[in-house]
Design a protein around this motif. Structure first.
Motif, short mmCIF file in Angstrom:
data_model
loop_
_atom_site.label_atom_id
_atom_site.label_comp_id
_atom_site.label_asym_id
_atom_site.label_seq_id
_atom_site.Cartn_x
_atom_site.Cartn_y
_atom_site.Cartn_z
N ASP A 531 0.84 -1.20 0.00
CA ASP A 531 0.00 0.00 0.00
C ASP A 531 0.88 1.25 0.00
OD1 ASP A 531 -1.83 2.02 0.44
OD2 ASP A 531 -3.14 0.71 1.61
N PRO A 532 0.83 2.05 -1.06
CA PRO A 532 1.69 3.24 -1.14
C PRO A 532 1.31 4.33 -0.15
CG PRO A 532 0.17 3.18 -2.99
CD PRO A 532 0.01 1.88 -2.27
N GLY A 545 1.91 6.29 -12.62
CA GLY A 545 1.87 4.90 -13.04
C GLY A 545 0.64 4.66 -13.90
N VAL A 546 0.48 3.42 -14.33
CA VAL A 546 -0.63 3.08 -15.23
C VAL A 546 -1.35 1.85 -14.67
CG1 VAL A 546 -1.31 2.58 -17.60
CG2 VAL A 546 0.77 3.88 -17.15
N VAL A 547 -2.67 1.88 -14.74
CA VAL A 547 -3.48 0.77 -14.25
C VAL A 547 -4.68 0.60 -15.16
CG1 VAL A 547 -4.85 2.23 -12.74
CG2 VAL A 547 -4.58 -0.18 -12.18
N GLY A 548 -5.19 -0.62 -15.28
CA GLY A 548 -6.44 -0.82 -15.99
C GLY A 548 -7.58 -0.19 -15.20
N LYS A 558 3.90 -1.55 -13.09
CA LYS A 558 3.49 -0.31 -13.75
C LYS A 558 2.87 0.70 -12.78
CE LYS A 558 4.52 -1.91 -17.88
NZ LYS A 558 5.62 -1.34 -18.69
N MET A 559 2.62 0.26 -11.52
CA MET A 559 1.90 1.16 -10.61
C MET A 559 2.55 1.30 -9.24
SD MET A 559 -1.32 -1.40 -9.88
CE MET A 559 -1.26 -2.10 -11.52
N ILE A 560 3.53 0.46 -8.94
CA ILE A 560 4.11 0.48 -7.60
C ILE A 560 4.98 1.73 -7.41
CG2 ILE A 560 6.23 -0.81 -8.12
CD1 ILE A 560 5.61 -2.44 -5.53
#
Length: 629
Positions: A531-532, A545-548, A558-560
């Protein structure tokens, strides 16, 4: 013994407008051969070798044998043109491998006029029988079909109620009415004796500008030149897809209708006329042991019209997860077409989605109406409650525009959680403890992706479930949906996102489309709490970052370690920017802990309330009162 000639299936040469690019469902040219539909003469023109062992034009003999006890048939072809050979092929499957056997050949001489050719077909233990046309020049094929000779005493009396609906300001059912007018009522003189269309009109009265002419539904139906009495319009309050089905069921139970089956066609789903013809014939010949079975149509999309995404679906008895019994199959391919007919759909927890489903009226009379969910999971709950045997067959299917793009967080989160918990409370079909483990895991996943709205709607669904059946019975489904829908993500073209965002997320579309199932390693990484929100700012990356959009299709790398994310739709062309909000995060967690405590202490009591009051919501005056508002 009187024997009657029963047409099992028409050969489909005209794929209809929404299937114009999916000719592989009807025929497959081999090598440099070709085929094309001639609309002027209503025939298929072919040259060379053309295979008709396809979704529409092969005969699924295993299903006719199993469901209807038909063990032989005849292929009737209407041919014209150059000399040709008809090569009849029988297909089987063993261990996932498809086999083919040449079971007959017939030579046909050249002819300047159409002439009939017939070939006897013995089913044996084949899965499917098809044929190839090998032409020495150009041939034309018209008005061809498979038929069987059946003892007249075996035929069942069938009358179908075909229910469709309008919604808001659209009239999505009209295209299907066109299909019925052209393909059924005009092609079959007595079709109106066995079929009636129930058009549930849920459009609210919306004031229109004086300059605009809004045709009435009656006007639009009148322009179709349907037989008198072929369509009955049922004005109904806006009660969602659940109410549309309930209103249709109410009409189906009317003694004056004399329906034997109710065919539900979901809004925005398109059907081919051969679907209804084949379904009717199947019901007429159905063996007594299958009399109370539900016929389930294959589901396709108009975006990928040859790919069947499922037909029968099932609910996991462990976690409550819903999935298609079959994996997606490309039915323009011979192997997938054969395999589609071999997969056993008798799964525990199986149900027929209300996209194209045919319910026998005695089943409706026994089970009553759906629970008042307004939309989503009503078909799941009805399947849990009735536990039907589901029947499927090639040629019986429906096509939809991309359904996923229409379902926002209000449906995927709020409606799903509330309704599936109610369904399980009533029917006890899966383990609630395992479902809730998955529930909280998904909740944490929303927060890790800064999808605070989905997390809140996820909790809303649980909270409203805990309010019990009184809330479900009195809630205004339309008002709730509008309130929740206002919170759905608003997607913008990437070029309209803040400056520079489009360049930073370019090249990620490949991750969003046609991805294989995630590897075990990626699932393990996803399971690690990362959890960021608990990371210090100096560790977080400034580049988004990128997420669906719904959290799928994108690797965790891609999102961490990001303080912002761009959520992309499946096409990768539209998205929204999400930024970390630690205050909102902690508020949502506090609410979640409160709901977790309430659920732990009251879940059994609430489930018992739903069980006690289920019958009053599915029978009696509840739906009469609500549909009369």
């Amino acid at each position: 013994m009187a024997v009657k000639r029963i047409k099992l299936a028409n050969l489909v040469f005209d794929p209809a407008g929404f299937l114009s690019h999916a000719y592989g469902l009807s025929f497959r040219p081999v090598g440099k051969s070709w085929g094309k539909y001639d609309a002027v003469h209503d025939c298929l023109v072919v040259s060379g070798t053309v295979d008709f062992s396809t979704y529409f034009n092969a005969l699924p003999v295993a299903k006719w044998r199993q469901y209807c006890q038909v063990r032989s048939a005849r292929l009737h072809l209407n041919l014209k043109g150059a000399p040709c050979k008809i090569r009849v092929m029988a297909y089987g499957e063993k261990g996932g491998r498809v086999s083919s056997t040449l079971v007959g050949t017939k030579k046909v001489d050249a002819s300047d006029e159409f002439r009939d050719v017939e070939i006897d077909l013995s089913f044996g233990d084949s899965v499917m029988i098809g044929f190839r046309l090998v032409c020495e020049g150009v041939c034309q094929v018209s008005h061809s079909y498979y038929y069987a000779l059946v003892d007249e005493n075996r035929l069942r009396s069938v009358r179908l109620g075909l229910c469709m609906t309008t919604h808001d300001k659209d009239v999505a059912a009209i295209p299907n009415l066109h299909v019925m007018a052209e393909g059924i009522f005009k092609a079959y003189e007595n079709a109106a004796d066995h079929l009636k269309i129930l058009l549930v009109d849920q459009r609210p009265s919306v004031p229109m500008p004086e300059t605009a002419h809004r045709k009435s539904l009656e006007e639009m139906v009148g322009e179709l030149s349907l037989p008198e009495g072929a369509v009955e319009i049922l004005p109904t309050p806006v009660v969602g897809s659940t109410g549309f089905v309930a209103r249709s069921m109410m009409q189906a139970l009317s003694p004056s209708e004399n329906f034997t089956h109710l065919v539900i066609v979901g809004r925005n789903y398109k059907i081919h006329p051969e679907t209804i013809s084949r379904l009717y014939t199947m019901l007429v010949l159905l063996a007594p042991e299958h009399a109370l079975s539900v016929v389930c149509g294959g589901t396709f999309t108009t975006k990928k019209p040859s790919v069947q995404v499922g037909d029968v679906f099932c609910v996991s008895p462990q976690t409550g997860a819903q999935k298609a019994v079959k994996q997606p199959l490309n039915l323009s391919r011979l192997a997938d077409t054969v395999i589609n007919e071999t997969i056993d759909v008798k799964e525990k927890g199986a149900y027929a989605p209300w996209r194209l489903a045919c319910l026998p009226v005695p089943l409706i009379r026994d089970q009553g109406y759906p629970l008042p969910f307004f939309l989503h999971c009503d078909d799941v709950e009805y399947g849990m409650r009735s536990n039907p045997e589901c029947l499927v067959m090639s040629g019986i299917g429906c096509w939809d525009a991309d359904r996923a793009s229409r379902l926002g967080e209000s449906v995927n989160c709020y409606q799903y959680v509330r309704n599936i918990l109610v369904a399980n409370a009533v029917n006890n079909s899966f383990r609630e403890d395992l479902f809730m483990l998955g529930y909280w895991r998904q909740f944490r996943s929303f927060l890790r992706r800064f999808d605070y709205t989905s997390a809140e709607l996820w909790l809303d669904g649980l909270e409203d479930y805990l309010k019990g059946p009184r809330f479900l019975a009195t809630a205004n489904g339309r008002e709730i949906l509008h309130q929740k829908s206002d919170r759905d993500a608003r997607l913008l073209p990437l070029s309209e996102l803040p400056s520079g965002i489009a360049d930073k997320v370019a090249g990620h579309e490949e991750w969003l489309q046609d991805r294989e199932s995630p590897s075990v390693l990626s699932l393990l990484v996803e399971a690690i709490p990362h959890d960021p929100h608990y990371l210090p700012d100096f560790i977080l990356r400034k580049k988004p970052g990128v997420v669906g959009l719904h959290g799928n299709g994108m690797p965790i790398s891609k999102m961490i370690f990001c303080s912002s994310l761009v959520a992309l739709d499946e096409s990768g062309t539209h998205g929204c920017l999400r930024s970390m909000d630690r205050d909102r995060y902690h508020e949502i967690w506090e609410r979640a802990e409160e709901l977790r405590y309430r659920f732990r202490n009251s879940s059994r009591y609430v489930a018992q309330l739903y069980q006690d009051q289920c019958r009053s919501l599915c029978f009696g005056d509840f739906w009469l009162d609500n549909l009369a508002k």
